[in-house]
Write an enzyme that holds these catalytic residues in place. Structure first.
Site, PDB file in Angstrom:
ATOM      1  N   TYR A  48       0.838  -1.206   0.000  1.00 18.57           N
ATOM      2  CA  TYR A  48       0.000   0.000   0.000  1.00 18.57           C
ATOM      3  C   TYR A  48       0.872   1.254   0.000  1.00 18.57           C
ATOM      4  CZ  TYR A  48      -4.040  -3.000   1.045  1.00 18.57           C
ATOM      5  OH  TYR A  48      -5.019  -3.966   0.997  1.00 18.57           O
ATOM      6  N   PRO A 202     -16.372  -3.933   0.213  1.00 18.85           N
ATOM      7  CA  PRO A 202     -17.686  -4.475   0.582  1.00 18.85           C
ATOM      8  C   PRO A 202     -18.893  -3.703   0.038  1.00 18.85           C
ATOM      9  CG  PRO A 202     -16.678  -3.363   2.458  1.00 18.85           C
ATOM     10  CD  PRO A 202     -15.644  -3.414   1.383  1.00 18.85           C
ATOM     11  N   LEU A 203     -18.679  -2.468  -0.401  1.00 19.67           N
ATOM     12  CA  LEU A 203     -19.802  -1.727  -1.006  1.00 19.67           C
ATOM     13  C   LEU A 203     -19.864  -1.938  -2.513  1.00 19.67           C
ATOM     14  CD1 LEU A 203     -19.673   1.643   0.996  1.00 19.67           C
ATOM     15  CD2 LEU A 203     -21.007  -0.424   1.482  1.00 19.67           C
TER      16      LEU A 203
END
Length: 288
Positions: A48, A202-203
């Protein structure tokens, strides 16, 4: 599985230079905010921010003076990017030496003595299960990791590693718009072998894409928001939480109001027909 994670996990992928570019005090504030809202688990990966976000988070954590026992850290290793490292081509590396080195590097960057969970970030055709198991055994024996798991692995890839070492988690893509994991045997396999799924993104694409599928879902969500008096994102997380595999969503938001609302999804019990209505609108047809 020895680690107790929060029911919703804070994803840090966007905290650093890849997106929000938060400075140390902003990250420190966000860590406090998550913990105040019962989100005590933070999801990292070495890559990241082109290998910089872990160290940025580590500085913020050190400054926060939060007791390490009060929160949990997940990190992933294995992806070799060309940005941030001298790699000619993106590839995967899972030798025993590399896994151990990578974890020790993450610990140094995160300014901690141990990871609650180490995940292999993506499967490699060249991974050797015995070598991975040896690395995991050493890291566990030295107290550098508590639990071990995988990410984006199919059931057969997971089984290959599970034959040699315990697997506690598998982080996969799962949402109302990307629901393959509950249909392709992934969640069935995880339930059979006591592996807890985590869900990245998750959305899904509900608020990011304007296509037939998301239009159908948004139309339904307007009705469900009215019915349940919860926000659309809370309803979508609740849809994930209803699955019997006990999926833990990894939420990447840095929006204060949304962070404060995330755990409300654990209080919301969607009625069965509403759960199926969301799935139906996502597919665009009735269930078989």
């Amino acid at each position: 599985m020895k680690t107790k994670l929060s029911p919703i996990i804070a994803g840090t992928m966007n905290w650093g230079i890849w997106d929000k570019k938060l400075n140390t005090s902003e990250m420190e504030h966000l860590i406090h905010l998550c913990i105040e809202n019962q989100i005590t688990t933070f999801d990292h990966a070495d890559i990241y921010g082109d290998y910089t976000t872990e160290a940025d988070f580590g500085k913020a954590f050190a400054k926060s003076k939060i007791d390490r026992k009060n929160f949990q850290l997940i990190s992933k290793c294995g992806i070799q990017h060309t940005n941030g490292r001298k790699n000619k081509i993106k590839h995967y590396e899972y030798s025993k030496e590399y896994i151990i080195w990578s974890v020790e590097n993450s610990l140094k960057n995160l300014e901690t003595d141990y990871l609650d969970v180490l995940l292999l970030h993506r499967p490699s055709p060249l991974m050797v299960a015995d070598e991975i198991a040896e690395a995991v055994a050493k890291l566990k024996a030295e107290g550098k990791i508590i639990d071990f798991g995988v990410s984006n692995f199919t059931p057969s890839q997971t089984e290959l590693i599970r034959q040699k070492t315990e697997i506690s988690y598998n982080q996969v893509q799962f949402s109302a718009t990307h629901h393959e994991a509950m249909l392709d045997g992934s969640f069935d396999y995880m339930q059979l072998h006591n592996i807890r799924p985590m869900s990245w993104n998750p959305l899904g694409t509900v608020f990011r894409e304007d296509i037939e599928q998301t239009r159908r879902l948004k139309k339904l969500l307007v009705q469900l928001v009215e019915k349940y008096r919860f926000g659309a994102d809370t309803i979508l997380l609740s849809w994930i939480l209803k699955h019997p595999a006990k999926v833990i969503p990894v939420a990447g938001t840095v929006n204060i109001a949304r962070i404060q609302a995330l755990m409300k999804a654990t209080e919301l019990q969607l009625e069965q027909e509403d759960w199926f209505a969301i799935w139906t609108e996502s597919m665009g047809n009735k269930v078989p």
